[in-house]
Structure formats: structure tokens, C-alpha cells
Design a protein around this motif. Sequence first.
Motif, PDB file in Angstrom:
ATOM      1  N   UNK A 196     -12.934  -4.417  27.446  1.00 24.50           N
ATOM      2  CA  UNK A 196     -13.300  -3.755  28.699  1.00 24.50           C
ATOM      3  C   UNK A 196     -12.771  -4.522  29.897  1.00 24.50           C
ATOM      4  N   UNK A 197     -12.876  -5.847  29.863  1.00 25.65           N
ATOM      5  CA  UNK A 197     -12.341  -6.655  30.963  1.00 25.65           C
ATOM      6  C   UNK A 197     -10.834  -6.467  31.104  1.00 25.65           C
ATOM      7  N   UNK A 198     -10.141  -6.381  29.968  1.00 24.95           N
ATOM      8  CA  UNK A 198      -8.692  -6.187  30.012  1.00 24.95           C
ATOM      9  C   UNK A 198      -8.341  -4.846  30.639  1.00 24.95           C
ATOM     10  N   UNK A 199      -9.112  -3.815  30.303  1.00 23.64           N
ATOM     11  CA  UNK A 199      -8.869  -2.505  30.899  1.00 23.64           C
ATOM     12  C   UNK A 199      -9.138  -2.528  32.396  1.00 23.64           C
ATOM     13  N   UNK A 200     -10.224  -3.184  32.815  1.00 27.37           N
ATOM     14  CA  UNK A 200     -10.549  -3.235  34.230  1.00 27.37           C
ATOM     15  C   UNK A 200      -9.484  -3.983  35.013  1.00 27.37           C
ATOM     16  N   UNK A 201      -8.973  -5.062  34.440  1.00 29.64           N
ATOM     17  CA  UNK A 201      -7.941  -5.835  35.118  1.00 29.64           C
ATOM     18  C   UNK A 201      -6.649  -5.053  35.246  1.00 29.64           C
ATOM     19  N   UNK A 202      -6.288  -4.330  34.167  1.00 28.68           N
ATOM     20  CA  UNK A 202      -5.051  -3.552  34.207  1.00 28.68           C
ATOM     21  C   UNK A 202      -5.165  -2.388  35.181  1.00 28.68           C
ATOM     22  N   UNK A 203      -6.361  -1.787  35.299  1.00 24.72           N
ATOM     23  CA  UNK A 203      -6.563  -0.689  36.226  1.00 24.72           C
ATOM     24  C   UNK A 203      -6.484  -1.171  37.672  1.00 24.72           C
ATOM     25  N   UNK A 204      -7.031  -2.387  37.905  1.00 18.33           N
ATOM     26  CA  UNK A 204      -7.023  -2.929  39.253  1.00 18.33           C
ATOM     27  C   UNK A 204      -5.616  -3.266  39.722  1.00 18.33           C
ATOM     28  N   UNK A 205      -4.762  -3.652  38.749  1.00 18.17           N
ATOM     29  CA  UNK A 205      -3.392  -4.017  39.123  1.00 18.17           C
ATOM     30  C   UNK A 205      -2.479  -2.800  39.223  1.00 18.17           C
TER      31      UNK A 205
END
Length: 272
Positions: free
Chosen positions: A263-272
Motif C-alpha cells: 500500500x505504501x508503494x502504491x501511495x508513493x507511486x501515485x503521489x509522484x
Amino acid sequence: MLSVIVPTHNRRALLEKKLRLLEVQRGEFEVVVVADGCTDGTLEFLSQYRPPFPFRFLELAPGLGAAGARNRGAQAATGDILLFSDDDVMPQPGWIEAHQKAHAQPRVVAVGRLELPPELRGTGAAELRGPRAFWWNVTGNNTSLPKALFEEVGGYDPAFSGYGGEDPDLGYRLMRAGARLVFLGDAVAVHEAFDYRGRALEKARQAGAAHVRVWRKHGDPRIAWALGVHPVLLAIKLALLPSFKGLLGARGDYELAYAWGASDAWNQSSAS
């Protein structure tokens, strides 16, 4: 001939145990040990080791990681078949012969049976008891394939330099290349060193994040479903596991950490 590729990092006792077990295996094989930044006496042991099978070892600077170490071992191998097996995976009788027999047909990727010691069952570590093998079961623990096929798909992706991701990425590319995946019930190995008391939860988070990267690399939704990192699955896990993970024992903590990492990886990729 078959080449056993063994990456290792500061686990001399486990490595020595594995090599002693290989000494009693039957079949035509060599062993290539890749020592990745070892500082615990491993190199001294390897320089004096004189086994009954053809043997070589490579010394690498630290930080190359499992994917890079396995690639280096494969480059040095002289066998037609590569058998990847980490230093904490102990081969049982008939292991080499079972993998050799699996390659009577071309383009076979053979995944052996992987077991845990009784004290580690239910801790989050994976066992593979068959009867089938799928692309996500390809790991550096107990998998053999033709060297030519390994080179055809580009080997391991060294971009997966942290924990996790390199195995399913390779397995997916092999599946796409038309490899024949088979399960070997007679090629038994025991995975002895899963650290469920130490860094297991951190590794679970890293694996969840790495598996999101595998999906993003290839863009195939089947990867996300198979590896359990699809946003729909993650939403369900994160809603239920905090309350019900106790029903799964130690496995529950592992699954929750894995879901948080993804989930953290998805959130980081979405933010970038």
C-alpha cells in the motif's frame, strides 16, 4: 551437467552445512558459490574447501544483492542447466538427480518441493508442496532451468537490488517466453533460516513494495492478483487484518506487514 548457483552473505555455518550435504548427492554437477561482501570467515573457509565435485567461488564487493549475485554465478557456470539454491536451503537425498531428470525435454523450468523445519511452520515463510508450479513459484531456493533459456530472457533484473521482487519478475518473463513449468516432488529441500523473530516483518513490507514494482514494470493485472498486491485485495486486507490477524497466528502479522508495504508503494507511486 548441472551447475548449482549458491549466493551467500555472512552465513558461513549454513553455507558449510549446505556444501556438506551436496557432497553426498549423486549425479554430474558443479557448485558455484557467490560470496557477496562476506566478512565472517566465509572466504577463508571457501579458499580451503576441497569437495568431491567441481567447485569454484566468486568474491564480490558488498551490496550487489541476490539478483546480481545469481547473475554472476550463472555467468561463471559451465553446466547446461542452472540450479539456483540459496545458502540456507538444504538439499535432501536425490535432489540433484531429480532436477537433472526434469530436463529431458527442452525449455523446462523445474521448481522443487520446498519444506520448512517444524518449528518454522506457520511463521510466514512459504512452503511449496505441489502438485503444480506456477510462474510466481520460481525462486532462488529450488529452481532449475537451461542456461540458454536464462540468458534468453535476460537473467535476473539487477534493478531489484533490495529484498524481494527479483524472483516473480524472472518467473513472469519465463512464462511469457513459453517455458514449461513443472513441479518436482522428489527434489526436496528444507528452508532453514527464515528469521521470523528478527527482520521478518520488515522483509514482508519490502516484499510487498517490490511486488508492486513487478506489476508496474510489466503492466499485467494478472501479476497484481497473483502476488496479492492489487488495490482491491489490499483494501480488503487492510480493512480486515488489523482485527482478525490473530486468527492466523504469526502469519497474520506477516500478511499485514506485506499489505502495508504494498500500500505504501502504491501511495508513493501515485503521489509522484
